[in-house]
Write an enzyme that holds these catalytic residues in place. Structure first.
Site, short mmCIF file in Angstrom:
data_model
loop_
_atom_site.label_atom_id
_atom_site.label_comp_id
_atom_site.label_asym_id
_atom_site.label_seq_id
_atom_site.Cartn_x
_atom_site.Cartn_y
_atom_site.Cartn_z
CD GLU A 24 -4.48 -9.50 2.98
OE1 GLU A 24 -4.74 -8.50 3.67
OE2 GLU A 24 -3.48 -9.56 2.23
CG HIS B 269 -1.99 -1.09 1.12
ND1 HIS B 269 -2.99 -1.08 0.17
CD2 HIS B 269 -2.17 -2.21 1.85
CE1 HIS B 269 -3.76 -2.16 0.33
NE2 HIS B 269 -3.28 -2.86 1.33
NE ARG C 290 1.27 -4.80 3.73
CZ ARG C 290 0.14 -4.44 4.37
NH1 ARG C 290 -0.62 -5.37 4.94
NH2 ARG C 290 -0.19 -3.17 4.46
CG ASP D 262 -7.33 -6.55 1.99
OD1 ASP D 262 -7.97 -6.18 0.98
OD2 ASP D 262 -6.21 -6.12 2.26
CG ASP E 295 19.66 -10.34 -4.00
OD1 ASP E 295 19.81 -11.31 -3.22
OD2 ASP E 295 19.76 -10.43 -5.23
#
Length: 238
Positions: free
Chosen positions: A147, A43, A68, A173, A82
């Site tokens: 979710e 988001h 996330r 969600d 990485d």
């Protein structure tokens, strides 16, 4: 000590979720001695250059970073790990098969299929040996977000996947998926059931809260403070 080792030792870990760019909040989180920071590239902006800057600043303060991801994209997971993140949080996991794919993207062969290189930030630009880098990569954390209705139905199988370290119920969600308002009793019941299934499978539980009081009361291994809501409420009080 890595977050994964602290989790295995039974520590209750507290951190904040923030969107990019928020360098000062990363620094404040480190100064305040939170256990980790969770950078939201679902988001928030999905900018790897900015993310690298956030990771470097966090690591200067000894602050572990989870990220996330926007979706279960192996290429994005590869780049994030990485850059030096200690783990990933993947939204909208609805089945054991999807959870297995996430685990594979986060680990090197033979456990997974993450591309190997030691010259990344995670490999200290080649300053560590291949063996050291492979050993360190074992500590990557994988958190699956449940979710949706199907995710709740398959929570036991998701949590039981080897390599899924924890489960996080996304309440907003989930409410939309169930067709109920946020905070509805159906969401709380589903969350409680997912937590029960996760613990039965030996997986950790992550949960988001919007205040210190709620965090103290939340029965979770990872407490995620919603920094945007906390700051908004602080501004309103001012």
């Amino acid at each position: 000590m890595k977050l994964k080792s602290r989790l295995r030792a039974g520590e209750r870990l507290r951190g904040g979720i923030l969107r990019l760019p928020a360098e000062m909040l990363v620094e404040l989180s480190g100064i305040a001695e939170l256990d980790y920071v969770l950078v939201d590239c679902e988001h928030g902006p999905d900018d790897l250059v900015a993310l690298q800057q956030h990771l470097a600043l966090a690591q200067a303060h000894g602050l572990p970073v989870l990220v996330r991801v926007g979706r279960a994209d192996p290429n994005q997971v590869l780049r994030i790990l990485d850059l030096g993140a200690e783990g990933i949080v993947v939204p909208h996991v609805e089945s054991a098969r999807e959870a297995e794919e996430v685990v594979r993207s986060a680990h090197y062969p033979p456990r997974g299929d993450r591309g190997f290189a030691t010259y990344s930030r995670a490999g200290r630009f080649g300053a560590v040996s291949a063996a050291e880098h492979l050993a360190a990569a074992q500590d990557v954390l994988v958190i699956a977000m449940v979710e949706t209705g199907p995710g709740v139905e398959n929570a036991a199988e998701i949590a039981a996947v080897d390599g899924v370290d924890g489960v996080w119920v996304g309440p907003a969600d989930l409410a939309v998926s169930l067709g109920v308002p946020p905070g509805d009793a159906a969401v709380h019941r589903a969350k409680a059931e997912v937590h029960r299934q996760a613990r039965a499978a030996g997986a950790a539980v992550m949960s988001i809260v919007s205040s210190a009081e709620a965090g103290a009361a939340e029965d979770a291994d990872f407490v995620v403070y919603n920094l945007a809501h906390i700051l908004l409420n602080t501004f309103r009080e001012l």
